[in-house]
Scaffold this motif. Structure first.
Motif, PDB file in Angstrom:
ATOM      1  N   THR A   1      -6.599  -1.122   1.304  1.00 39.02           N
ATOM      2  CA  THR A   1      -7.809  -0.835   0.526  1.00 39.02           C
ATOM      3  C   THR A   1      -8.144   0.647   0.630  1.00 39.02           C
ATOM      4  OG1 THR A   1      -8.618  -3.054   1.010  1.00 39.02           O
ATOM      5  CG2 THR A   1     -10.232  -1.474   0.183  1.00 39.02           C
ATOM      6  N   ALA A   2      -8.077   1.162   1.863  1.00 38.39           N
ATOM      7  CA  ALA A   2      -8.366   2.586   2.068  1.00 38.39           C
ATOM      8  C   ALA A   2      -7.310   3.463   1.394  1.00 38.39           C
ATOM      9  CB  ALA A   2      -8.439   2.892   3.561  1.00 38.39           C
ATOM     10  N   LEU A   3      -6.050   3.037   1.465  1.00 40.10           N
ATOM     11  CA  LEU A   3      -4.981   3.851   0.870  1.00 40.10           C
ATOM     12  C   LEU A   3      -5.062   3.905  -0.658  1.00 40.10           C
ATOM     13  CD1 LEU A   3      -1.734   3.098   2.942  1.00 40.10           C
ATOM     14  CD2 LEU A   3      -3.338   5.008   3.174  1.00 40.10           C
ATOM     15  N   CYS A   4      -5.748   2.959  -1.245  1.00 46.41           N
ATOM     16  CA  CYS A   4      -5.953   3.017  -2.707  1.00 46.41           C
ATOM     17  C   CYS A   4      -6.688   4.302  -3.102  1.00 46.41           C
ATOM     18  CB  CYS A   4      -6.741   1.810  -3.206  1.00 46.41           C
ATOM     19  SG  CYS A   4      -5.812   0.274  -3.150  1.00 46.41           S
ATOM     20  N   GLU A   5      -7.417   4.882  -2.150  1.00 42.17           N
ATOM     21  CA  GLU A   5      -8.175   6.118  -2.412  1.00 42.17           C
ATOM     22  C   GLU A   5      -7.404   7.354  -1.958  1.00 42.17           C
ATOM     23  OE1 GLU A   5     -11.037   5.722  -3.989  1.00 42.17           O
ATOM     24  OE2 GLU A   5     -10.731   3.547  -3.832  1.00 42.17           O
ATOM     25  N   SER A   6      -6.134   7.180  -1.626  1.00 37.98           N
ATOM     26  CA  SER A   6      -5.362   8.301  -1.103  1.00 37.98           C
ATOM     27  C   SER A   6      -5.306   9.479  -2.076  1.00 37.98           C
ATOM     28  CB  SER A   6      -3.927   7.830  -0.809  1.00 37.98           C
ATOM     29  OG  SER A   6      -3.134   8.939  -0.447  1.00 37.98           O
ATOM     30  N   ALA A   7      -5.315  10.708  -1.512  1.00 36.51           N
ATOM     31  CA  ALA A   7      -5.154  11.910  -2.340  1.00 36.51           C
ATOM     32  C   ALA A   7      -3.751  11.969  -2.954  1.00 36.51           C
ATOM     33  CB  ALA A   7      -5.401  13.158  -1.496  1.00 36.51           C
ATOM     34  N   ASP A   8      -2.831  11.245  -2.352  1.00 31.03           N
ATOM     35  CA  ASP A   8      -1.477  11.167  -2.896  1.00 31.03           C
ATOM     36  C   ASP A   8      -1.430   9.994  -3.889  1.00 31.03           C
ATOM     37  OD1 ASP A   8       1.254  10.320  -3.274  1.00 31.03           O
ATOM     38  OD2 ASP A   8       1.813  11.552  -1.542  1.00 31.03           O
ATOM     39  N   GLU A   9      -1.290  10.317  -5.164  1.00 30.58           N
ATOM     40  CA  GLU A   9      -1.396   9.273  -6.197  1.00 30.58           C
ATOM     41  C   GLU A   9      -0.314   8.208  -6.090  1.00 30.58           C
ATOM     42  OE1 GLU A   9      -1.498  11.006 -10.090  1.00 30.58           O
ATOM     43  OE2 GLU A   9      -3.336  12.130  -9.610  1.00 30.58           O
ATOM     44  N   HIS A  10       0.854   8.646  -5.686  1.00 30.35           N
ATOM     45  CA  HIS A  10       1.959   7.707  -5.542  1.00 30.35           C
ATOM     46  C   HIS A  10       1.624   6.660  -4.464  1.00 30.35           C
ATOM     47  CE1 HIS A  10       6.563   7.454  -6.131  1.00 30.35           C
ATOM     48  NE2 HIS A  10       6.101   6.292  -5.755  1.00 30.35           N
ATOM     49  N   ILE A  11       1.065   7.140  -3.365  1.00 29.20           N
ATOM     50  CA  ILE A  11       0.664   6.228  -2.289  1.00 29.20           C
ATOM     51  C   ILE A  11      -0.449   5.303  -2.770  1.00 29.20           C
ATOM     52  CG2 ILE A  11      -0.516   6.133  -0.045  1.00 29.20           C
ATOM     53  CD1 ILE A  11       1.173   8.538   0.803  1.00 29.20           C
ATOM     54  N   ALA A  12      -1.394   5.860  -3.493  1.00 31.66           N
ATOM     55  CA  ALA A  12      -2.499   5.038  -3.993  1.00 31.66           C
ATOM     56  C   ALA A  12      -1.965   3.920  -4.890  1.00 31.66           C
ATOM     57  CB  ALA A  12      -3.497   5.910  -4.754  1.00 31.66           C
ATOM     58  N   ALA A  13      -0.966   4.243  -5.696  1.00 38.22           N
ATOM     59  CA  ALA A  13      -0.410   3.235  -6.610  1.00 38.22           C
ATOM     60  C   ALA A  13       0.331   2.136  -5.851  1.00 38.22           C
ATOM     61  CB  ALA A  13       0.533   3.904  -7.616  1.00 38.22           C
ATOM     62  N   ILE A  14       1.122   2.526  -4.856  1.00 36.97           N
ATOM     63  CA  ILE A  14       1.832   1.513  -4.059  1.00 36.97           C
ATOM     64  C   ILE A  14       0.821   0.636  -3.330  1.00 36.97           C
ATOM     65  CG2 ILE A  14       3.461   1.105  -2.173  1.00 36.97           C
ATOM     66  CD1 ILE A  14       4.769   3.794  -2.813  1.00 36.97           C
ATOM     67  N   ALA A  15      -0.223   1.282  -2.793  1.00 32.25           N
ATOM     68  CA  ALA A  15      -1.234   0.523  -2.051  1.00 32.25           C
ATOM     69  C   ALA A  15      -1.937  -0.480  -2.957  1.00 32.25           C
ATOM     70  CB  ALA A  15      -2.246   1.479  -1.424  1.00 32.25           C
ATOM     71  N   ALA A  16      -2.243  -0.050  -4.162  1.00 35.78           N
ATOM     72  CA  ALA A  16      -2.963  -0.943  -5.078  1.00 35.78           C
ATOM     73  C   ALA A  16      -2.128  -2.181  -5.385  1.00 35.78           C
ATOM     74  CB  ALA A  16      -3.311  -0.206  -6.364  1.00 35.78           C
ATOM     75  N   LYS A  17      -0.843  -1.969  -5.599  1.00 37.37           N
ATOM     76  CA  LYS A  17       0.024  -3.110  -5.899  1.00 37.37           C
ATOM     77  C   LYS A  17       0.164  -4.024  -4.673  1.00 37.37           C
ATOM     78  CE  LYS A  17       4.545  -4.585  -7.359  1.00 37.37           C
ATOM     79  NZ  LYS A  17       4.712  -5.444  -6.173  1.00 37.37           N
ATOM     80  N   SER A  18       0.349  -3.395  -3.509  1.00 37.37           N
ATOM     81  CA  SER A  18       0.555  -4.177  -2.290  1.00 37.37           C
ATOM     82  C   SER A  18      -0.715  -4.916  -1.863  1.00 37.37           C
ATOM     83  CB  SER A  18       0.997  -3.254  -1.153  1.00 37.37           C
ATOM     84  OG  SER A  18       2.103  -2.484  -1.548  1.00 37.37           O
ATOM     85  N   LEU A  19      -1.857  -4.300  -2.158  1.00 43.34           N
ATOM     86  CA  LEU A  19      -3.122  -4.908  -1.724  1.00 43.34           C
ATOM     87  C   LEU A  19      -3.321  -6.292  -2.329  1.00 43.34           C
ATOM     88  CD1 LEU A  19      -5.855  -4.804  -0.269  1.00 43.34           C
ATOM     89  CD2 LEU A  19      -6.785  -3.566  -2.242  1.00 43.34           C
ATOM     90  N   LYS A  20      -2.977  -6.431  -3.588  1.00 48.87           N
ATOM     91  CA  LYS A  20      -3.128  -7.742  -4.248  1.00 48.87           C
ATOM     92  C   LYS A  20      -2.368  -8.801  -3.467  1.00 48.87           C
ATOM     93  CE  LYS A  20      -3.527  -6.042  -8.933  1.00 48.87           C
ATOM     94  NZ  LYS A  20      -2.487  -5.249  -9.582  1.00 48.87           N
ATOM     95  N   GLU A  21      -1.147  -8.439  -3.048  1.00 45.27           N
ATOM     96  CA  GLU A  21      -0.319  -9.389  -2.305  1.00 45.27           C
ATOM     97  C   GLU A  21      -0.905  -9.638  -0.916  1.00 45.27           C
ATOM     98  OE1 GLU A  21       3.733  -7.949  -4.660  1.00 45.27           O
ATOM     99  OE2 GLU A  21       3.352  -7.192  -2.647  1.00 45.27           O
ATOM    100  N   ALA A  22      -1.355  -8.555  -0.264  1.00 48.76           N
ATOM    101  CA  ALA A  22      -1.894  -8.689   1.097  1.00 48.76           C
ATOM    102  C   ALA A  22      -3.141  -9.575   1.120  1.00 48.76           C
ATOM    103  CB  ALA A  22      -2.199  -7.311   1.671  1.00 48.76           C
ATOM    104  N   LEU A  23      -3.969  -9.465   0.097  1.00 47.54           N
ATOM    105  CA  LEU A  23      -5.176 -10.303   0.044  1.00 47.54           C
ATOM    106  C   LEU A  23      -4.796 -11.778   0.005  1.00 47.54           C
ATOM    107  CD1 LEU A  23      -7.311  -8.205  -2.452  1.00 47.54           C
ATOM    108  CD2 LEU A  23      -8.056  -8.921  -0.161  1.00 47.54           C
ATOM    109  N   TYR A  24      -3.792 -12.074  -0.781  1.00 53.98           N
ATOM    110  CA  TYR A  24      -3.337 -13.464  -0.868  1.00 53.98           C
ATOM    111  C   TYR A  24      -2.702 -13.908   0.458  1.00 53.98           C
ATOM    112  CZ  TYR A  24      -0.798 -17.603  -2.236  1.00 53.98           C
ATOM    113  OH  TYR A  24      -0.304 -18.885  -2.273  1.00 53.98           O
ATOM    114  N   HIS A  25      -1.913 -13.036   1.050  1.00 55.91           N
ATOM    115  CA  HIS A  25      -1.289 -13.382   2.336  1.00 55.91           C
ATOM    116  C   HIS A  25      -2.358 -13.671   3.385  1.00 55.91           C
ATOM    117  CE1 HIS A  25       2.532 -10.803   1.234  1.00 55.91           C
ATOM    118  NE2 HIS A  25       2.366 -11.849   0.455  1.00 55.91           N
ATOM    119  N   LEU A  26      -3.390 -12.821   3.418  1.00 51.24           N
ATOM    120  CA  LEU A  26      -4.439 -12.987   4.431  1.00 51.24           C
ATOM    121  C   LEU A  26      -5.181 -14.304   4.240  1.00 51.24           C
ATOM    122  CD1 LEU A  26      -6.149 -12.011   6.801  1.00 51.24           C
ATOM    123  CD2 LEU A  26      -7.566 -10.717   5.190  1.00 51.24           C
ATOM    124  N   GLU A  27      -5.476 -14.609   2.993  1.00 54.03           N
ATOM    125  CA  GLU A  27      -6.186 -15.855   2.717  1.00 54.03           C
ATOM    126  C   GLU A  27      -5.388 -17.033   3.271  1.00 54.03           C
ATOM    127  OE1 GLU A  27      -7.370 -16.089  -1.453  1.00 54.03           O
ATOM    128  OE2 GLU A  27      -7.197 -18.276  -1.249  1.00 54.03           O
TER     129      GLU A  27
END
Ligand SMILES: [Fe+2]
Ligand SMILES: [Fe+2]
Lengths: 250, 331
Positions: free
Chosen positions: A110-136
Motif C-alpha cells: 500500500t505504501a509502495l503504491c505512493e513510491s517516487a519511482d513510478e515503476h515500483i508504484a505500478a508493480i506494487a499496485a498490481k501486487s497489492l490486489k493479490e496480497a489483499l486477497y491472500h491476506l483475507e
C-alpha cells in the motif's frame, strides 16, 4: 551493489522463495479447494517475481534477465527474509507463514503504491490486489485452524512458535532502507510495524493462539549475510536445468 | 482414456420393445438427443455406470497433477514455472467440476476418494508412468492432453447434462494445455541443443505407447461399450479415437523432427489413415492391475495427502460448527 537494485532483489526474492515453497504443495493439499488456492497463491507470487526481478535486472544494467537473477545466483546473493525459506513442514506452518507475510505485505505494498519511482508504484499496485486477497484467505484459515479442534490449535501454536522469531527481520533497517527512504522510494519498514502488529494480534487472538514474549529476531536473509541451510537445497532443485545445461533456452 | 474399461451392465443391449415403459421413455429421450438431468428418471445401471466413469475421470485429473507436479519445482524459467502451475491448477479444477457432476448422481466426493484410496476405483493408466526430464512436460501436454481431447470433445455431447457441461469447460482448457506442451517440444526438439533434442526424442519414445493405451484395448466386441454407447455416455469406439489420435499426431511429430518409435507406422493410401503397431496390452493390464512403474508412488502420494490433511479438514468442520453455534447463541 546499487541500493535500488538491492531493494528490488529483496522484493523479488521474497516473492520467488515463498512462491517456490508454496508450489511444492502441488497435488498434495488437505483438500482439492486448498490445492487450487495454493497453486493460485504460488502463481501470483511467481508473477510478482517476474515484475520485481525484471525491473531489478533493468536497474542493474548488466544485461541480465529476471530468469538469470532467479536461476543463476547462489545463496549469498539472495535477499529474501529467512522466514520464507524455512521448509513447509505441514499445512499449518505453511498457512501461518503465509499469514505473517501477507499481514506485512498489505501495508507495505500500500505504501509502495505512493513510491517516487513510478515503476515500483505500478508493480506494487498490481501486487497489492493479490496480497489483499491472500491476506483475507490466510487470516481466515489461521482463525479456523486455531479455533477448530484441540489438535489443530496445538499444531497452529507450534507453527507460530517456530515462525515468530523470524518475523522481526521484516522491520530491520540498514543503508539500503535509509537510501530508499530519503529518495521517497519506500517507507522505513519499521514504520509499518504498528499496523502489522495490530493485524497479527487481532487475528491470532481470534484464533486462540498466543504470541511468545521473546522479541528475538533471526536475521541475515535480507542482507544476504547468512541464510539458513534450507535455501541451498531449494536452489539446487530450482536451478538444476539452468545449471546443468548452460545457455540452453526452454 | 481418462476413463478406461468402464464396466457397464455386462449384458447385451436391451431392445426398446423389451424395456419397461419408464426405461423405454428414457432411452427414447436419449435417442432424440435430449439431456438427462439429475432429478430426471434414470435406470439404476445408467447411474452406476456414470458414477464409475465420471469418478474415474475425476480421479485421473487429480492423480494427473502428480507427474507434472514433479517438475514444478524444477521448471527451467519463471514463465515455464508459472505456465505449469496454471496447468496443474486447471487439472485440480477439472477434478472439482467432475466430482461435482458425480455428486449430482448421489455419491459424495469423500466416498469417491475413499474408493480411490482403497483401490476400488481406478484412474487412467497413463499417470502411472514417471516424468524423468523436462521434455516429459512437453510430451505429456502434447500427447496426454492431446489424447484426452480426442475423447473429451465428443463427450461434450454426452447424454448426462452435468457431465456434458463439465466437459465443455474442461475442453477449452485442455486444448490450451496441448498447445503449451507442444510449444515445449518445439523449443527442445526443433530449436534446442543436442542434449535437448535427445531429451525430446527420449520422452516421445517413453510416452508414445502409453499414450496409445489411454484409449483402452479394442472394444468393438465389448458389451460394456455397446451399452455405454447406447446411453451416449461413450460416443466413439476406442479404436476410432486411437486412429484419430495417430493420424493427427504423426504429422506433428514430423514437424518436430522426431521419430515415432514404431517401425510399422506408415500411411495407408487405401484407408487414408496411418497403419500403426498396437501397444503391448500385457503391459497395459499390468499397469491397470497395480504393477505400473509408479502405481505405488501415485496412490501412496494421494493417500498420504489425504491422511496428512485429516486434521485440517476436521478443524475446518469444527470451526464452522462452532461459528454456527456462536451465531445461534447470539441471535
Ligand atoms: Fe484435465
Ligand atoms: Fe489438461
Amino acid at each position: 551493489m546499487k541500493p535500488l537494485f538491492e531493494f528490488l532483489l529483496r522484493q523479488g526474492d521474497n516473492a520467488l522463495v515463498l512462491g517456490h515453497r508454496t508450489s511444492e504443495w502441488c497435488g498434495t493439499a488437505p483438500a482439492l479447494e486448498e490445492d487450487i488456492a495454493l497453486a493460485n497463491t504460488a502463481l501470483d507470487l511467481i508473477g510478482q517475481t517476474q515484475l520485481w526481478l525484471g525491473y531489478a535486472a533493468e536497474v542493474e544494467g548488466a544485461g541480465r534477465s529476471a530468469d538469470d537473477l532467479a536461476y543463476l545466483r547462489d545463496v549469498y546473493d539472495f535477499r529474501n527474509i529467512l522466514m520464507l525459506e524455512v521448509p513447509n513442514e505441514d499445512f499449518g506452518r505453511t498457512v501461518m507463514r503465509q499469514f505473517l507475510f501477507d499481514a506485512f505485505q498489505v501495508p507495505w505494498l500500500t505504501a509502495l503504491c505512493e513510491s517516487a519511482d513510478e515503476h515500483i508504484a505500478a508493480i506494487a499496485a498490481k501486487s497489492l490486489k493479490e496480497a489483499l486477497y491472500h491476506l483475507e484467505r490466510s487470516a481466515e484459515t489461521v482463525v479456523a485452524l486455531g479455533d477448530g479442534t484441540d489438535d489443530s490449535n496445538k499444531r497452529m501454536q507450534s507453527a507460530l512458535d517456530v515462525l515468530w522469531p523470524y518475523t522481526g527481520e521484516h522491520f530491520l533497517q540498514d543503508d539500503v532502507d535509509n537510501t530508499m527512504f530519503k529518495a521517497k522510494i519506500a517507507p522505513l519498514p519499521v514504520s509499518l510495524k504498528p499496523e502489522w502488529e495490530s493485524t497479527v494480534r487481532s487475528t491470532l487472538n481470534d484464533a486462540n493462539l498466543k504470541i511468545t514474549d521473546s522479541t528475538f529476531a533471526h536475521s541475515g536473509g535480507r542482507t544476504g549475510f547468512r541464510h539458513t541451510e534450507h535455501l541451498g537445497h531449494m536452489l539446487a532443485t530450482m536451478q538444476v536445468l539452468q545449471r546443468s545445461y548452460p545457455g540452453a533456452t526452454w | 482414456m481418462y476413463a478406461q474399461q468402464v464396466k457397464s451392465t455386462g449384458k447385451k443391449v436391451v431392445s426398446l420393445e423389451e424395456m419397461s415403459p419408464a426405461d423405454r421413455d428414457f432411452q427414447e429421450r436419449i435417442n432424440r438427443g435430449e439431456k438427462i438431468e439429475p432429478k430426471d428418471y434414470m435406470p439404476a445401471a445408467y447411474r452406476t455406470n456414470l458414477i464409475r466413469q465420471i469418478g474415474q475421470h475425476a480421479h485421473s485429473e487429480i492423480v494427473g497433477q502428480l507427474p507434472e507436479g514433479n517438475w514444478i519445482t524444477r521448471a527451467p524459467t519463471l514463465e515455464r514455472k508459472a505456465n505449469l502451475l496454471a496447468k496443474v491448477q486447471d487439472e485440480a479444477g477439472h477434478g472439482l467440476y467432475l466430482y461435482c457432476a458425480a455428486e449430482t448422481l448421489g455419491v459424495t466426493r469423500d466416498e469417491m476418494f475413499e474408493m480411490l484410496h482403497e483401490g476400488k476405483m481406478k484412474y487412467s493408466s497413463i499417470f502411472n508412468y514417471p516424468t524423468l526430464t523436462w521434455a516429459d512436460m512437453g510430451a505429456v501436454g502434447w500427447l496426454v492432453d492431446g489424447a484426452a481431447i480426442m475423447n473429451q470433445v465428443p463427450l461434450q455431447r454426452t447424454s448426462y447434462g452435468p457431465y456434458a457441461r463439465a466437459m465443455v469447460r474442461i475442453c477449452k482448457e485442455e486444448s490450451f494445455h496441448q498447445r503449451q506442451g507442444y510449444h515445449i517440444m518445439i523449443k527442445m526438439a526443433k530449436e534446442g541443443t543436442e542434449d535437448q533434442k535427445r531429451m525430446a526424442q527420449d520422452a516421445l519414445n517413453r510416452f508414445w505407447y502409453p499414450a496409445l493405451m489411454m484409449f483402452g484395448p479394442s472394444d468393438n466386441d465389448s458389451v460394456h461399450s455397446a451399452q455405454s454407447m447406447a446411453w451416449k455416455i461413450k460416443m466413439n469406439t476406442n479404436d476410432e479415437l486411437r486412429q484419430k489420435f495417430v493420424d493427427e499426431t504423426v504429422p506433428q511429430a514430423a514437424y518436430l523432427g522426431l521419430t515415432i518409435p514404431d517401425e510399422n507406422l506408415q500411411w495407408n493410401a487405401e484407408t487414408e489413415q496411418y497403419d500403426y503397431s498396437e501397444p503391448d496390452w500385457n503391459e497395459f493390464h499390468d499397469v491397470i492391475s497395480g504393477n505400473g512403474p509408479c502405481n505405488t508412488e501415485r496412490l501412496g502420494a494421494r493417500r498420504k495427502a489425504w491422511d496428512d490433511g485429516a486434521w485440517v479438514r476436521e478443524a475446518m468442520m469444527a470451526h464452522a460448527e462452532k461459528k454456527a453455534q456462536r451465531k445461534a447463541a447470539l441471535g
